[in-house]
Design an enzyme around this catalytic site. Structure first.
Site, PDB file in Angstrom:
ATOM      1  N   LYS B  77      34.929  42.326  39.920  1.00 53.06           N
ATOM      2  CA  LYS B  77      34.632  40.886  39.833  1.00 53.06           C
ATOM      3  C   LYS B  77      33.312  40.732  39.075  1.00 53.06           C
ATOM      4  CE  LYS B  77      34.433  36.937  43.040  1.00 53.06           C
ATOM      5  NZ  LYS B  77      34.433  36.573  44.466  1.00 53.06           N
ATOM      6  N   SER B 152      37.699  32.831  45.344  1.00 54.22           N
ATOM      7  CA  SER B 152      37.046  32.848  44.066  1.00 54.22           C
ATOM      8  C   SER B 152      37.356  34.094  43.232  1.00 54.22           C
ATOM      9  CB  SER B 152      35.529  32.724  44.246  1.00 54.22           C
ATOM     10  OG  SER B 152      35.045  33.781  45.022  1.00 54.22           O
ATOM     11  N   SER B 176      37.658  34.734  49.864  1.00 55.17           N
ATOM     12  CA  SER B 176      37.800  34.901  48.416  1.00 55.17           C
ATOM     13  C   SER B 176      38.441  36.186  47.934  1.00 55.17           C
ATOM     14  CB  SER B 176      36.430  34.753  47.742  1.00 55.17           C
ATOM     15  OG  SER B 176      36.028  33.401  47.814  1.00 55.17           O
TER      16      SER B 176
END
Lengths: 92, 470
Positions: B77, B152, B176
């Site tokens: 990420k 996210s 997330s």
């Protein structure tokens, strides 16, 4: 929440926004605060019932790196620098 | 042609050992997919030049030092610092920020010889449940490109679901990892708070954040978790080795918080799939037990009070002074206000202001202090429930994947995405999302399993049993 309230918060948070953005934000806040307010429904939880013990794990506040080990890489990230100093607008 | 769709970490490892294909071969297959699909899906913000990583991995095999993660193509990420590379956190604020050190998890992956293919897209500063707020474009769900991949960590999820990586590392503050895993038909794990180091992970809400794996199988999640599950002296909240718990035999009892699952906001099909999932476990020899958790329904409200407060404190560092975006201005104060006005998107600004409000004089007690107490009480209630059951289960998401824009107009509607996932962050317990079937539109359901502190082993055991039944 009114525009005035958001203006005060934006000032505290150091964020510049347009009046329209802040008005929209005030509207959003209404719904969010209405939702989170349910926390105030919960009553009767005493501090004693839920205390956990804590241990400080921080090390001694002493320099552990050799001088200058990270200077180049950190200075490279400065928006503005001069002779390895971070250059900023007048503070006072 | 390598069958990427059915590949697992262990299969890849055996193929490497047997010489069926090399690390170079496998990495090239993934790079080809990225080349083909990323323009549309936008999972990757940047693909790295991996030549050196590949050489190192191949050398480890030659020297006999290879472990399961050696040579495994993985994405990360965009909030995990990797020295010399940009970490932008989905934001204009850090668009050109080059990391000055490696996160501990990156060091662990590098030591294992994994091949980090690139950084993947996310909601700006991890604030969102759909990857619609990134400054670098939306990410599309590879299963159906009209739908969001969740957030996210939408980029990490999409990168694996599109076969652009064999696995990925995301972060989970309120759901997330688990929610995008459910939306993209993957396994997603948020381990116990303190198990995986947060050193070098760009902080959102420091008492909630945890890094964890996206994989196709529970066994792969276990392997990747084992590679990053270690005490780190650079993380003051890292659980010491001696406090980590061993596996003990299961009671084979599964707790279902019935009252919590009876709201209006839960999709009927999701509930039906959840009940079917529980039945499958019952037929496989588990006992289903109703558990009473009267405080769990306050988890989301508690989360939306405490985490914006923490985030607003954490984001004070983005001031245009030492790194990141810096707006030109005459006065110092204007450097701050213009940089932050320009660098932060709408959702980030909203949460910072919410946090500022919550921590301000006159409201601190009513909101923040009250929530901290409730949080502790929810934790205590959860620990109590685990005396009787091995795990507590819920659907991962109260609704199936939604279309772009569907939840953008009402912040609370978006926040409700996390209603089931957030308790694990509020309490710190580990939780995993496992694929549990498809709905009539071929969109995936996720089944969430939560275990007591430091008992990821229970999640892997029951997760693997459940996987066989779907």
């Amino acid at each position: 929440m009114q525009l005035q309230d958001i203006k005060k918060l934006a000032e505290m948070a150091r964020i510049e926004m347009t009046d329209q953005e802040m008005t929209d934000m005030a509207n959003d806040f209404g719904g969010i605060l209405a939702y989170v307010n349910q926390v105030r429904e919960t009553v009767g939880i005493s501090q004693e019932e839920v205390n956990f013990s804590f241990t400080n794990v921080a090390r001694e506040d002493m320099a552990v790196n050799g001088g200058g080990e990270y200077t180049d890489i950190l200075v490279a990230a400065f928006p503005s620098s001069e002779d390895n100093y971070l250059k900023v607008k007048q503070v006072l | 042609m390598i069958d990427l769709k059915n590949l697992t970490i262990e299969k890849a490892h055996n193929h490497f050992k047997n010489g069926d294909f090399t690390v170079t071969d496998l990495v090239n297959e993934y790079l080809k997919v990225i080349d083909e699909k990323n323009k549309d899906i936008n999972a990757y913000v940047e693909v790295f030049d991996v030549k050196d990583q590949v050489s190192k991995a191949e050398e480890m095999f030659r020297e006999g030092n290879a472990t399961l993660m050696t040579g495994i193509p993985i994405s990360i990420k965009d909030n995990m610092l990797m020295k010399g590379y940009v970490s932008s956190c989905g934001s204009r604020m850090l668009e050109n920020y080059v990391a000055s050190y490696d996160s501990s998890v990156i060091t662990q992956l590098k030591n294992a010889g994994a091949v980090i293919l690139g950084r993947t897209n996310m909601d700006e500063f991890a604030m969102g449940s759909s990857t619609e707020t990134s400054a670098f474009g939306i990410t599309r769900n590879p299963i159906n490109r009209d739908y969001v991949p969740g957030g996210s960590s939408g980029g990490p999820a999409a990168s694996v679901a599109m076969d652009g990586a064999l696995c990925s590392l995301g972060s989970d503050t309120g759901g997330s990892i688990r929610q995008p895993a459910a939306f993209c038909n993957l396994v997603g794990l948020k381990s116990t708070y303190g198990t995986v180091s947060r050193s070098g992970i760009i902080s959102m809400a420091s008492s909630f954040d945890q890094v964890g794996p996206f994989t196709k199988t529970v066994r792969d999640a276990e392997i990747l978790f084992n590679a990053i599950n270690a005490y780190d002296e650079n993380d003051a909240t890292s659980t010491p080795t001696e406090k980590r718990l061993p596996a003990t035999p299961l009671k084979k009892r599964i707790g279902i918080p019935r009252e919590f699952l009876s709201g209006d906001g839960i999709d009927k099909e999701v509930l039906k799939n959840f009940d079917e999932s529980c039945e499958k476990l019952k037929n496989a020899g588990y006992e289903l037990v109703d558990v009473s958790l009267p405080l769990i329904k306050y988890s989301l409200a508690v989360y939306y009070i405490i985490h914006p407060a923490e985030a607003s404190s954490n984001f004070a560092r983005y001031d245009g002074i030492r790194y990141g975006l810096s707006s030109e201005a005459q006065k110092l104060l204007d450097v701050y206000t213009k940089t932050r006005g320009k660098g932060f998107g709408k959702e980030v600004r909203r949460r910072i202001l919410l946090g500022t409000y919550i921590l301000s004089h006159g409201y601190y007690d009513a909101y923040y202090n009250a929530s901290v107490l409730v949080r502790k009480a929810i934790r205590k209630e959860m620990m109590n429930a685990f005396k009787d059951v091995d795990v507590i289960v819920t659907p991962t998401s109260p609704f199936p994947p939604f279309k772009f824009g569907e939840k953008s107009n009402d912040p609370v509607a978006m926040y409700l995405s996390d209603v089931f996932t957030v308790s694990a962050n509020v309490t710190g317990i580990p939780a995993i999302s496992v694929p549990s079937g498809l709905n009539k539109d071929n969109l995936p359901f996720g089944f969430q399993i939560m275990a007591p502190f430091l008992r990821e082993d229970i999640l892997f055991t029951i997760g693997k049993d459940f996987e066989k039944l779907v």
